[in-house]
Structures are given as structure tokens and as C-alpha cells.
Design a protein around this motif. Sequence first.
Motif, mmCIF file in Angstrom:
data_model
loop_
_atom_site.group_PDB
_atom_site.id
_atom_site.type_symbol
_atom_site.label_atom_id
_atom_site.label_comp_id
_atom_site.label_asym_id
_atom_site.label_seq_id
_atom_site.Cartn_x
_atom_site.Cartn_y
_atom_site.Cartn_z
ATOM 1 N N ASP A 1 10.558 4.188 5.883
ATOM 2 C CA ASP A 1 10.170 2.971 5.170
ATOM 3 C C ASP A 1 8.658 2.877 4.959
ATOM 4 N N LEU A 2 7.903 3.421 5.898
ATOM 5 C CA LEU A 2 6.442 3.295 5.815
ATOM 6 C C LEU A 2 5.792 4.639 6.155
ATOM 7 N N PRO A 3 5.669 5.493 5.155
ATOM 8 C CA PRO A 3 5.079 6.814 5.426
ATOM 9 C C PRO A 3 3.639 6.706 5.942
ATOM 10 N N VAL A 4 3.403 7.400 7.038
ATOM 11 C CA VAL A 4 2.071 7.407 7.653
ATOM 12 C C VAL A 4 1.552 8.846 7.682
ATOM 13 N N ASN A 5 0.339 9.009 7.246
ATOM 14 C CA ASN A 5 -0.319 10.326 7.216
ATOM 15 C C ASN A 5 0.409 11.328 6.326
ATOM 16 N N LYS B 1 -5.509 8.957 -4.148
ATOM 17 C CA LYS B 1 -4.577 9.780 -4.932
ATOM 18 C C LYS B 1 -3.137 9.289 -4.769
ATOM 19 N N LEU B 2 -2.782 8.883 -3.560
ATOM 20 C CA LEU B 2 -1.417 8.385 -3.338
ATOM 21 C C LEU B 2 -1.152 7.131 -4.165
ATOM 22 N N LEU B 3 -2.130 6.239 -4.210
ATOM 23 C CA LEU B 3 -1.947 4.985 -4.947
ATOM 24 C C LEU B 3 -2.024 5.201 -6.460
ATOM 25 N N ASN C 1 1.986 14.452 -2.483
ATOM 26 C CA ASN C 1 3.079 13.757 -1.805
ATOM 27 C C ASN C 1 3.357 12.359 -2.367
ATOM 28 N N SER C 2 2.880 12.082 -3.553
ATOM 29 C CA SER C 2 3.091 10.759 -4.165
ATOM 30 C C SER C 2 4.566 10.428 -4.360
ATOM 31 N N LYS C 3 5.363 11.467 -4.522
ATOM 32 C CA LYS C 3 6.791 11.219 -4.792
ATOM 33 C C LYS C 3 7.479 10.449 -3.674
ATOM 34 N N TYR C 4 6.880 10.479 -2.478
ATOM 35 C CA TYR C 4 7.498 9.753 -1.363
ATOM 36 C C TYR C 4 7.140 8.262 -1.377
ATOM 37 N N ARG D 1 9.993 7.853 16.937
ATOM 38 C CA ARG D 1 11.244 8.533 17.307
ATOM 39 C C ARG D 1 12.292 8.337 16.218
ATOM 40 N N ASP D 2 12.298 7.128 15.629
ATOM 41 C CA ASP D 2 13.329 6.800 14.640
ATOM 42 C C ASP D 2 12.991 7.262 13.220
ATOM 43 N N GLY D 3 11.812 7.834 13.044
ATOM 44 C CA GLY D 3 11.489 8.396 11.732
ATOM 45 C C GLY D 3 11.028 7.389 10.691
ATOM 46 N N VAL D 4 10.644 6.195 11.125
ATOM 47 C CA VAL D 4 10.216 5.145 10.184
ATOM 48 C C VAL D 4 8.988 5.563 9.372
ATOM 49 N N THR D 5 8.149 6.423 9.985
ATOM 50 C CA THR D 5 6.868 6.758 9.347
ATOM 51 C C THR D 5 6.882 8.137 8.682
ATOM 52 N N THR D 6 8.057 8.728 8.555
ATOM 53 C CA THR D 6 8.142 10.039 7.891
ATOM 54 C C THR D 6 8.120 9.876 6.373
ATOM 55 N N GLN D 7 8.103 11.000 5.696
ATOM 56 C CA GLN D 7 8.132 11.015 4.217
ATOM 57 C C GLN D 7 9.266 10.147 3.673
#
Lengths: 388, 388
Positions: A320-324, A349-351, A357-360, A311-317
Motif C-alpha cells: 500500500d505504501l512503497p518505501v525506498n 522522478k517518482l512523482l 519504478n514509477s509503475k508501482y 513483515r507483512d509487505g506493506v512497504t514493498t513495490q
Amino acid sequence: MTTVRVAGVGLTHFGTHPERTSRDLFAEAGLTALEDAGVDRDDVEAVYYGNFMGELSEHQGHQGPLAAEALGVQAPATRYESACASSGVALRQAVRDVRNGEADLAVVGGAERMNNLSTAESTEALAIAADDLYEVRAGVTFPGAYAMMATAYFDQFGGTREDLAHIAVKNHENALVNEHAQYQREISVEEALDSPPVADPLHLYDACPVTDGASVVVLASESYADEHDLDAGVAITGTGQGGDMMALHDREDVATSPAATAAAEEAYADAGVAAGDVDVAEVHDCFTIAEVLATESLGFFETGEGVTAARDGVTTQRGDLPVNLSGGLKAKGHPVGATGTSQVAELTKLLQGDHVNSKYVPDARVGVAHNAGGTVASAVVHVMEAVE
Amino acid sequence: MTTVRVAGVGLTHFGTHPERTSRDLFAEAGLTALEDAGVDRDDVEAVYYGNFMGELSEHQGHQGPLAAEALGVQAPATRYESACASSGVALRQAVRDVRNGEADLAVVGGAERMNNLSTAESTEALAIAADDLYEVRAGVTFPGAYAMMATAYFDQFGGTREDLAHIAVKNHENALVNEHAQYQREISVEEALDSPPVADPLHLYDACPVTDGASVVVLASESYADEHDLDAGVAITGTGQGGDMMALHDREDVATSPAATAAAEEAYADAGVAAGDVDVAEVHDCFTIAEVLATESLGFFETGEGVTAARDGVTTQRGDLPVNLSGGLKAKGHPVGATGTSQVAELTKLLQGDHVNSKYVPDARVGVAHNAGGTVASAVVHVMEAVE
């Protein structure tokens, strides 16, 4: 014990491929991965292949040899089946074998063809990941099973349909620029809430789609990677697997997924990292509620807090911790047997910094992949680290 | 690297169990094996489970967790599928994991339920071990595929239906006193020759039956066995796996089985033994011709000489190298996913001197198990040694 490097990755487009068999999809992903790795396929010592419903969707068992054949590889090949965690368990075995010196170069992947089935047939085929005798015959399908888990979660810890909708919106946003994704379009919370109900409290936009696709990763021992001067700056440093009772009614609690918690604890200990070290994660969001359970099992949030974090957006782009960041199963798609290694391909690829989406996550060093089977009666977790 | 000990074995009766599911059969074999081992099931760290046609015969995938559950074991569990070599490949992975320190105590086994299907249905289900696109749709079933292999063999190396009949007679003779065997009755060469044709040159008595059953072996690391003072005098000292093109028409030669030859060579090298050291063997005789090919792949006889050896009685109870003292797939039965570990269970007893047919190999120290998938597109070989 050697470090296991990811030497190359390959993915097909995830979506609907009416004219293509799973072996054809696997060939595309596998040849891409071998080319990305820059290795000689004659050096491949073993093929680890994940597939879930080939018997039902393609009238084909014994797919290990077909997977090797599709790549022109002459090596022992085995098919692993652990429902939606099929290529995750294949990967675990490959990681163990490479680091224990049983193989220096291994191909691991999975493929699934599902859209040649009708909706009724694919629902029925997916249901065999639950207990046929005691769940399926009582009418349980996977939307129903996860709806029960969501209901239990809401009851114990609170949460609303709108909280879950944020996960769907986030994963669609992430998939927008992922060329492999089944859905490259944004959705709104309102659209998610207004989508047709499937099994209360879950609606259509809480569920991942039915997907055809394949994914492959090439693993190399550190010595092989050095000797052949491979560009392989990501290592798989931890592996964990957990199991649980198959049927929901046999578990003490269905608002948590202890198999995934066990897998995560084992993988973290194996890698020598903690949940707090993780910079980016790909988790098994077959339904929005599944992502909540996954992020709690992985120790990112306390039990009952995953929904708040969503709900708080912690896992968005921008969180603090992008998920998926790939779009997850929800928006990238879920070709069942291909999902586990697909997560690892995306994280690689992200690492490496070359994901769309690496920029996030520009400074990401530690990634985690979480792959679950059935209603998390099986779970596999892998820790990946940028080492160069 | 530790030595891998066989701590316990368990088998159901192989035959027709109309009222029993595969999980029920697996529970019987598994609980027998755990009791035989004298270990605490809470110590089991992983379950490796082989099954071939559960999706089609029991509408059940994701059987790993069900296998663990059937034994009351809480541990990660994975299902391996490699057609008729399913529990053989599961065993290989368990052997590697135990000797590499990934687990100290592991349960490996398999189960299959087949007789709930009609003959047409089980023939169709077995066919998916061949290439569906290019063989099955052209009308190939397994009797047909092995008939083509027999025809090629006869053409290249000579041999007659009567030579093959000797193998059927031998394996029925061996099964006579095996309480687990589906057929405990002797047959004559004449009866075999007079049995109805199935696919020329193979007749009914050249083929193994359709079987329900389960088998389990408990593996322990040497240190665990010592610490817990287990009676575990047999070790698995070598493992090998080979692969081949799936379809017969894609192979250069169908009168030999190179995947099994590769598996045997790897297993012998791994154990540090030679074919000449082997005292007793269990091989994959799904058809009589398959036993000929197996004994050649294992290096017991030169290519083209296996049929001569069968005719001359070299592999009988009284011969120099008894093969399939259990009765083999032919007479003991072939519950597909259970066959690989069943061979290892029989060999363990033979090497321990407590098999009903041990008297024929009183001084046996080295045994070999040969398990094949499809038309030997997959093959797994294990070397076992009496170490105490």
C-alpha cells in the motif's frame, strides 16, 4: 511566500569510484541537474552543499566554493554538515531561502568519497557522527549503535531478525533496475539471515554499504519556473527538522527517534498534509532497523508496528505504501553527504512518473523524504507534491 | 519582514585552553549570551553553529546536536563550515530565518579548539581551507598564500612591510584592555619588523595566533524582543555573501578580494546604507595584509589605498574610522569557527556603548562585520545598526 519547485535533478552512479574525487562526482551530478532543469547556470544565486567526511577522506574542508567551482557557477556557496543528514539540512535551508524570496534559483546537493579509505578508516570516520568523548572512546561504532537500538526495539515491541531481513530483501528488489544503485541484485531472506554477524542482532545484510557518489537538485521559485517555462511539476511544500541528544545513553528511549517525529510533524504541518496522504517515501535505512524507526516517525505506522508492517509487505513495490523504491541506502548506497538530496531526486522522478519504478505508484501525488544524522540526533523531513 | 535584533552576546577568553573541549567553550559563551539576553532557553527555536576543524582537532563531526546539548537547548541544530567564515555563514542563515519568520529566537555561534594540536598539525589542519589538490599538495600553507597576496598587492599598488606593521601595532593597542583577548600587550613597529620571517614579506607579527575560544549571539525577532521587553537596541540590518574560485591561481587578480566586495555591496544594499555611513568595523585580519584588503572591499578606501590609510592611522582608535577595536584576529585571537559571531558580539557592545573601547566611537550608529574563509574564496558581511 512562493512555492518551491524542483526544476532538475542529477545523480551519479552510487558505488565505488576509486579514480574520482568528490568534486568530480559533484560536477557530474550538478551538470546533469542543470541540464535537466534547462536553466542558465549564470542565474544560480546560491549553492548549498552537503558533505560529511571530506576532512578525513580527502583532506579538504571549505568545500562550498569548490562545489560552485565544479559547476562553473559564480555564486555564494556554503557547506552544511550534519553527518548523514548533511544534504538534507542543506536542502531545508535552500527551500526556506527560495520560498522567502532570498533566491530564485538555487543548486542543492552533496557528494562523498569514502571508498578511498580502508574499512577501518571509514568505520572510524563514520564514528565521528556519534559523541566522540562518551560513545566512540567507549568503542561504539555505527553498527554497534544501531544494534543497541534494534535490541531495545525488539525488547519493547517485539520483532525478529527475520522481520528486518524483509526490509533488506525489499530494498534490493527495488534497486534491481535502478541504474544508479550500488547493488543491482536480488537477495533472499535466507541469504540475509545467513550473512555474517556485524553487531548482534544486526548482520552484514542489515547494513548499507560504503559508497562514493553525488546528487544534486535544482530549486526554482514558482515565478522563475513560470517565467522560464520550466518543466517543474513537483514542489517541495513542507520542511521540518528535529534534534536530539547526541549520545544514545543521554536519551530516555532509544527504540524510537523523536527528532524524526518532530521533523515529520513540522513538515506535514508546513505542507498542510497528513501522514495518511503520503503515497511514496524515501527513508534513511542506513540499517534495516532504521527503516522501521523511520516509518514510525513518519506516522505511517504506530510505534512498535513498523516491524509488523515490514513483515507483512506493506512497504514493498506491491504494498500500500512503497518505501525506498530507489533501493534506499541499503541497496542503492549511502554516499553520506549525498543521500538527502538523492532521496529528493528519486522522489521527483517518482512523482513525475518517469522513474524506472514509477509503475508501482502510478497515481502518486505526495512523497516524503526522511534523512537522519548519526543515531537520529538530527533529522530532516521534506514533503513533496506533484502540482502539475 | 521583521527586524533582527541582537538580544545577547557571550564570549569566552580567547587563548589557550588545554583542558577544555570546544563544546565546553561553546557552553560558556552560549550560557553567557542567553543570560545576557534574559530569555528562556526553552524558547530557542534553532541553533546555528560554526566550526571548522573539529574532525581533525577533536575527532568530532556532527557538532550541531552537541552545540544545542551544551546549552541545554532542545531545538534543531546545524553545523556550518566555511573555513574561517564558518560562524559568519551560520549567522547569515539565522538572520534570514529570523527576519523571514522561520524563527523568533535563535542562537548562533561557533567554537574552535586548536591548541591541542602541534604547530605542524594546526598548520596542516588550517591548510584544508585551501584547495588540497592544487595548492596544499604544492606546499601552500596559509602564511604562504597570504604572502603571495601581499606580494601581488605591493607590486600593483605599492606598500611596505612597515605599512603593514602599523596594522599589527594598532590591533595590539586595541586588544590591550579587552579581557577576552589572547594578547593584552602593546607592540612597536620595530618589534613587528624585527619579528621572525614566516613567508616573505610576512613576518610573525603579521599573523594572527592559534586560538581556542567560542562566541555566541542570541537573535530575536522584533516582535519577540518587544513582547519580552528585551534590552536589544542593536539590529542586524544587512547581510551579504560572496564566493570566489578556491585556488589563488584560478583568480584573475589576487591583490583584491572580489568575494568580499560582492558581500559588502549586497549587505549595504540590504541595509540601505553606504560605506560612508559606517562608524566602526570588525574585519578579518588573519594577516595584516588581509585587513588592507578587507577595508578596500568594504568600500572604506579605494583599491590600492588601504595600505596608505593604515600608514596614516585612519583606522586607529583616534582615527576617523576605527577598525578592529576588539584587537581583531591579530591580537584578540582567531578561534576559527568562533570568529564571525565574535565580531558581531564586539560590535554589539560597541554600538550599545558598553564596550571597553566604546569611548573611541561614542556616537557610533552603524557597524560592519567582515568575515572571510580561506584566501577569501568565501566572504560574509553584516551591517549592524543601533536602533534604540
